[in-house]
Design a protein around this motif. Sequence first.
Motif, PDB file in Angstrom:
ATOM      1  N   ALA A   1       0.851  -1.211   0.000  1.00 31.00           N
ATOM      2  CA  ALA A   1       0.000   0.000   0.000  1.00 31.00           C
ATOM      3  C   ALA A   1       0.875   1.245   0.000  1.00 31.00           C
ATOM      4  O   ALA A   1       0.619   2.211  -0.727  1.00 31.00           O
ATOM      5  N   ILE A   2       1.927   1.227   0.803  1.00 30.62           N
ATOM      6  CA  ILE A   2       2.835   2.374   0.879  1.00 30.62           C
ATOM      7  C   ILE A   2       3.565   2.539  -0.458  1.00 30.62           C
ATOM      8  O   ILE A   2       3.657   3.633  -1.004  1.00 30.62           O
ATOM      9  N   GLU A   3       4.048   1.423  -0.990  1.00 32.07           N
ATOM     10  CA  GLU A   3       4.849   1.499  -2.220  1.00 32.07           C
ATOM     11  C   GLU A   3       4.049   1.955  -3.437  1.00 32.07           C
ATOM     12  O   GLU A   3       4.581   2.641  -4.304  1.00 32.07           O
ATOM     13  N   ILE A   4       2.801   1.546  -3.511  1.00 30.33           N
ATOM     14  CA  ILE A   4       2.006   1.990  -4.686  1.00 30.33           C
ATOM     15  C   ILE A   4       1.358   3.346  -4.420  1.00 30.33           C
ATOM     16  O   ILE A   4       0.609   3.855  -5.234  1.00 30.33           O
ATOM     17  N   LYS A   5       1.629   3.921  -3.242  1.00 32.97           N
ATOM     18  CA  LYS A   5       1.032   5.203  -2.842  1.00 32.97           C
ATOM     19  C   LYS A   5      -0.489   5.124  -2.835  1.00 32.97           C
ATOM     20  O   LYS A   5      -1.187   5.973  -3.428  1.00 32.97           O
ATOM     21  N   ALA A   6      -1.006   4.098  -2.191  1.00 30.70           N
ATOM     22  CA  ALA A   6      -2.466   3.957  -2.090  1.00 30.70           C
ATOM     23  C   ALA A   6      -3.015   5.061  -1.186  1.00 30.70           C
ATOM     24  O   ALA A   6      -2.369   5.451  -0.211  1.00 30.70           O
ATOM     25  N   ASP A   7      -4.216   5.544  -1.517  1.00 29.31           N
ATOM     26  CA  ASP A   7      -4.871   6.526  -0.641  1.00 29.31           C
ATOM     27  C   ASP A   7      -5.303   5.865   0.659  1.00 29.31           C
ATOM     28  O   ASP A   7      -5.435   6.532   1.679  1.00 29.31           O
ATOM     29  N   ALA A   8      -5.576   4.581   0.579  1.00 28.07           N
ATOM     30  CA  ALA A   8      -5.974   3.863   1.798  1.00 28.07           C
ATOM     31  C   ALA A   8      -5.735   2.371   1.631  1.00 28.07           C
ATOM     32  O   ALA A   8      -5.773   1.840   0.514  1.00 28.07           O
ATOM     33  N   LEU A   9      -5.494   1.741   2.754  1.00 28.55           N
ATOM     34  CA  LEU A   9      -5.452   0.273   2.814  1.00 28.55           C
ATOM     35  C   LEU A   9      -6.818  -0.182   3.316  1.00 28.55           C
ATOM     36  O   LEU A   9      -7.216   0.165   4.432  1.00 28.55           O
ATOM     37  N   LEU A  10      -7.548  -0.906   2.475  1.00 28.10           N
ATOM     38  CA  LEU A  10      -8.858  -1.416   2.872  1.00 28.10           C
ATOM     39  C   LEU A  10      -8.665  -2.816   3.437  1.00 28.10           C
ATOM     40  O   LEU A  10      -8.382  -3.763   2.703  1.00 28.10           O
ATOM     41  N   MET A  11      -8.769  -2.915   4.743  1.00 26.73           N
ATOM     42  CA  MET A  11      -8.467  -4.167   5.448  1.00 26.73           C
ATOM     43  C   MET A  11      -9.775  -4.920   5.683  1.00 26.73           C
ATOM     44  O   MET A  11     -10.549  -4.570   6.570  1.00 26.73           O
ATOM     45  N   ALA A  12     -10.015  -5.927   4.838  1.00 31.09           N
ATOM     46  CA  ALA A  12     -11.294  -6.639   4.910  1.00 31.09           C
ATOM     47  C   ALA A  12     -11.295  -7.670   6.032  1.00 31.09           C
ATOM     48  O   ALA A  12     -10.364  -8.462   6.164  1.00 31.09           O
ATOM     49  N   LYS A  13     -12.347  -7.635   6.852  1.00 27.48           N
ATOM     50  CA  LYS A  13     -12.528  -8.639   7.896  1.00 27.48           C
ATOM     51  C   LYS A  13     -13.737  -9.503   7.529  1.00 27.48           C
ATOM     52  O   LYS A  13     -14.558  -9.104   6.694  1.00 27.48           O
ATOM     53  N   ASN A  14     -13.829 -10.652   8.158  1.00 28.20           N
ATOM     54  CA  ASN A  14     -14.948 -11.543   7.857  1.00 28.20           C
ATOM     55  C   ASN A  14     -15.898 -11.602   9.042  1.00 28.20           C
ATOM     56  O   ASN A  14     -15.645 -12.320  10.009  1.00 28.20           O
ATOM     57  N   GLY A  15     -16.964 -10.814   8.975  1.00 24.45           N
ATOM     58  CA  GLY A  15     -17.986 -10.867  10.021  1.00 24.45           C
ATOM     59  C   GLY A  15     -17.800  -9.881  11.155  1.00 24.45           C
ATOM     60  O   GLY A  15     -18.544  -9.926  12.134  1.00 24.45           O
ATOM     61  N   VAL A  16     -16.815  -9.004  11.075  1.00 19.35           N
ATOM     62  CA  VAL A  16     -16.646  -7.948  12.097  1.00 19.35           C
ATOM     63  C   VAL A  16     -16.584  -6.612  11.356  1.00 19.35           C
ATOM     64  O   VAL A  16     -15.809  -6.458  10.417  1.00 19.35           O
ATOM     65  N   LYS A  17     -17.407  -5.641  11.803  1.00 22.64           N
ATOM     66  CA  LYS A  17     -17.538  -4.431  10.971  1.00 22.64           C
ATOM     67  C   LYS A  17     -16.419  -3.416  11.156  1.00 22.64           C
ATOM     68  O   LYS A  17     -16.414  -2.363  10.522  1.00 22.64           O
ATOM     69  N   GLY A  18     -15.459  -3.714  12.000  1.00 22.44           N
ATOM     70  CA  GLY A  18     -14.334  -2.806  12.195  1.00 22.44           C
ATOM     71  C   GLY A  18     -13.650  -3.111  13.516  1.00 22.44           C
ATOM     72  O   GLY A  18     -13.592  -4.271  13.932  1.00 22.44           O
ATOM     73  N   VAL A  19     -13.173  -2.061  14.169  1.00 24.74           N
ATOM     74  CA  VAL A  19     -12.412  -2.251  15.409  1.00 24.74           C
ATOM     75  C   VAL A  19     -13.306  -1.925  16.614  1.00 24.74           C
ATOM     76  O   VAL A  19     -14.039  -0.939  16.597  1.00 24.74           O
ATOM     77  N   TYR A  20     -13.219  -2.747  17.624  1.00 20.99           N
ATOM     78  CA  TYR A  20     -13.954  -2.550  18.876  1.00 20.99           C
ATOM     79  C   TYR A  20     -12.951  -2.378  20.013  1.00 20.99           C
ATOM     80  O   TYR A  20     -11.780  -2.760  19.885  1.00 20.99           O
ATOM     81  N   ASP A  21     -13.430  -1.859  21.146  1.00 18.85           N
ATOM     82  CA  ASP A  21     -12.515  -1.716  22.283  1.00 18.85           C
ATOM     83  C   ASP A  21     -12.321  -3.036  23.031  1.00 18.85           C
ATOM     84  O   ASP A  21     -11.508  -3.129  23.945  1.00 18.85           O
TER      85      ASP A  21
END
Length: 236
Positions: free
Chosen positions: A148-168
């Motif tokens: 992602a850094i090398e291709i200068k991506a605007d964002a890294l889309l980190m796909a999870k399976n069954g969790v909608k993102g980060v929780y505490d």
Amino acid sequence: MSLKYKRVLLKISGEALKGQDIYDQEKVQDVARQIITLVREGLQIGVVVGGGNIWRGNLSSNLGMDRINGDYMGMMATIMNGLALEATIKSLGYEKVRVYSALEIKTVTTPYNYREARDKLNNGYILIFTGGTGFSYFTTDTGASIRAIEIKADALLMAKNGVKGVYDDDPRTNPKANFLKTLTHREVAEKKLRVMDLTSATLSADAKLKIEVFDMNGENNIIKMAHGDLDSTTIQ
Ligand code: UDP
């Protein structure tokens, strides 16, 4: 519907392709179809695919095998997945796709070169980066951050399976866990949130790489994510 980003790196785990067998044809086709839709809309997209549906390095001890050999087997598994995804993308009618590998396999993959990769992205190619980092004791998450850094991506889309993102806390064991909509890289480190492995998190923080953690399970969720129409955790 407008695209939220111009160029992204999509990380999917090997598990996302798995059914009863190592590949669930419908799942692989669904991922391929969504990627093609986005590229046709003008999104520049690189994909890093894991290998966990086939093999993980830590299984090596079961066979009395050296961990290093086990890790190389894991990297080879990611190459298999990349080839499966490439074939599926082509079978759905999109020919401009290329599999890069961090491990050299000249016959079916292209050795990785970041300048060429950027050129290809500008020209509508779907790029599949396989072989992880090419080193044992690393993971495909780290490979995804690096690419992602090398291709200068605007964002890294980190796909999870069954969790909608980060929780505490782990939402699977703690129903009261709170969903975190935005986070800084520093917060991820300080709160020891296990979004990705530590090496990958450190690299992403150093490069100020924006990361979107999202759930790819759900109709057109990858497309929705690329349009900014899906709940996700944004880390920046
Ligand atoms: N692997 C490695 N170096 C890398 C990337 C992967 O040694 O740069 C090995 C490691 O053994 C890992 C396996 O490949 O267990 C599969 O990758 P990963 O577990 O990251 O795949 P995922 O869980 O995302 O499908």
